[in-house]
Design an enzyme around this catalytic site. Structure first.
Site, PDB file in Angstrom:
ATOM      1  N   GLY A   1      41.753  46.287  43.040  1.00 24.51           N
ATOM      2  CA  GLY A   1      40.899  46.073  41.866  1.00 24.51           C
ATOM      3  C   GLY A   1      40.682  44.589  41.726  1.00 24.51           C
ATOM      4  O   GLY A   1      40.436  43.902  42.717  1.00 24.51           O
TER       5      GLY A   1
ATOM      6  N   SER B   1      44.253  45.756  49.172  1.00 26.33           N
ATOM      7  CA  SER B   1      43.285  44.820  48.608  1.00 26.33           C
ATOM      8  C   SER B   1      44.001  43.856  47.645  1.00 26.33           C
ATOM      9  O   SER B   1      44.842  43.091  48.089  1.00 26.33           O
ATOM     10  CB  SER B   1      42.159  45.608  47.938  1.00 26.33           C
ATOM     11  N   ALA B   2      43.686  43.882  46.349  1.00 24.90           N
ATOM     12  CA  ALA B   2      44.378  43.003  45.404  1.00 24.90           C
ATOM     13  C   ALA B   2      45.892  43.195  45.471  1.00 24.90           C
ATOM     14  O   ALA B   2      46.659  42.241  45.322  1.00 24.90           O
ATOM     15  CB  ALA B   2      43.883  43.278  43.979  1.00 24.90           C
TER      16      ALA B   2
ATOM     17  N   GLU C   1      38.434  45.244  57.039  1.00 24.72           N
ATOM     18  CA  GLU C   1      38.602  46.601  56.494  1.00 24.72           C
ATOM     19  C   GLU C   1      39.080  47.542  57.594  1.00 24.72           C
ATOM     20  O   GLU C   1      38.639  47.451  58.736  1.00 24.72           O
ATOM     21  CB  GLU C   1      37.304  47.073  55.852  1.00 24.72           C
TER      22      GLU C   1
ATOM     23  N   HIS D   1      39.544  42.545  52.885  1.00 33.25           N
ATOM     24  CA  HIS D   1      38.101  42.799  53.076  1.00 33.25           C
ATOM     25  C   HIS D   1      37.456  41.665  53.868  1.00 33.25           C
ATOM     26  O   HIS D   1      36.295  41.317  53.626  1.00 33.25           O
ATOM     27  CB  HIS D   1      37.358  42.943  51.742  1.00 33.25           C
TER      28      HIS D   1
END
Lengths: 263, 263
Positions: free
Chosen positions: B88, B120-121, B192, B157
């Site tokens: 997020g 991700s985060a 990714e 990413h």
């Protein structure tokens, strides 16, 4: 608001030279003024950056002095008719402005009539905060509060997602909708080639492409070059602002669009 | 380093379901462990996010408890065999972890053998800082210091610039080279579909695509899935770290590549 500003999305348009696409607008705003202070803080090599700006503006007959981080920074801003804040990394720019204690001087001088011009990061810091920057937080920065010369946020280099992308990182629009989940200040997504000119209390879009306006309580809206940014002269009226609450209107809006569950 | 971690670039691969591309690796790392704490802080609607994760991991026979911001957050982490930190907004995630005073508990529990997994985060905050996040700074955050479970930065990413783009905003590589102008910590650009698995003191790349490694004193380097991240087992040796000085090696490197003068 007696301030005059030109907030440009990007310093260089694809296929053109440095500042070529917006120089006409800059010169029109400057009129007879010839003393320009240049702020090179957004790049690592400030001297090289200042040299480049000096060469570019010399072509237009402007006298350029680079703003330094020492005490001469204030005197350069006192001397200037206008300031141009160059693009680069927004965190580095704001940190350096704050560390050099120049934020209040810039605000005061703009209030006294010094023209403010900025591109990319230099446009971003004119807003209330830098919370809509695209840049990496490469340096520690204790506060994201910026110059607050205009009551809206800028997102420079705004772009629409490529239709055939397989990249799953957030689109620019998704990122700005996330900003609105946490903040209730409008954002102008300024596409490359575009700018906002502020004069006599009015903000007007200019340049080659429409801007995309984001508000917490409304669907994003396209606005054409030439249109005003305020509610009266640009488009439909927007619903009154609401305080953000957890799970409130912004959450509903983003849930409806499914923006936040894709990561 | 007795810690076990799985740091994943993205939660969802194009054309696949939530966590499908990395679930096999997660289950392999978990082995017989079944108690999973889920940290939903990176999204605005935490309840919805936790519900989604609970459903996904229930398909694999895992028992999921969401970590809350109150005092129960600590007890959930004490209960868990493993934690998964969802993706997020990285600023929102780190701010909430810090405000809930959970950073030290996560560090201690990982040191005690609790497996750390993040996408991700959630992968980003495992590094020393979040200075290589792609996210907007949508909430105020006083310090970018993160969990520091690994000695390198993650850029999730990660992507290569499209060959035919006319967009003049910085490429991801340019942004990471700017990071290295100001910091001397290596960065792993995780494309990714890829991840890093850390076990028994070794960090190893996995997933579908090579990673791109950035260091202040070296040209960026591609490293294939299956390769180790440390100097000995992954590729050529890298020059010893140097303290950054203004105009030092990083400035020279970026000037040579002309990365910083295009805005």
């Amino acid at each position: 608001m007696t301030q005059s500003l030109l907030l440009v999305s990007n310093s260089t348009n694809h296929g053109e030279g440095y500042l070529d696409h917006c120089m006409g607008e800059m010169l029109d705003l400057l009129g007879a003024r010839r003393r320009l202070a240049f702020v090179p803080f957004a790049l690592f090599d400030r001297e090289r950056y200042a040299s480049r700006a000096r060469q570019r503006f010399a072509q237009e007959g402007l006298e350029v002095r680079a703003v330094g981080v020492g005490r001469d920074g204030v005197s350069t801003l006192e001397w200037a008719d206008a300031v141009f804040v160059g693009g680069g990394n927004t965190f580095r720019l704001l940190k350096t402005l704050r560390d050099a204690d120049l934020l209040s001087t810039v605000r005061r001088r703009v209030g006294e009539g010094m023209i403010y011009m900025g591109a990319s990061a230099g446009a971003n810091v004119a807003g209330p905060t830098i919370r809509t920057t695209n840049d990496m937080p490469i340096v520690q920065l204790e506060s994201f509060d910026a110059l607050g010369l205009v009551p809206f946020q800028i997102n420079p280099h705004y772009f629409d997602p490529p239709p055939d992308t397989t990249h799953m990182g957030e689109t620019r629009e998704q990122r700005l909708l996330e900003y609105l989940e946490e903040n209730d200040i409008p954002v102008v997504g300024l596409r490359e080639g575009s700018w906002i000119r502020v004069e006599h209390g009015h903000a007007r879009l200019g340049g080659a492409r429409p801007a995309r306006i984001f508000r917490a309580s409304a669907t994003p809206e396209e606005r054409e070059p030439g249109a005003g940014l305020s509610d009266r002269d640009g488009g439909r009226r927007v619903a009154p602002r609401k305080r953000m609450t957890h799970g409130g209107p912004a959450a509903t809006a983003s849930a409806a669009r499914g923006t936040s569950q894709s990561r």
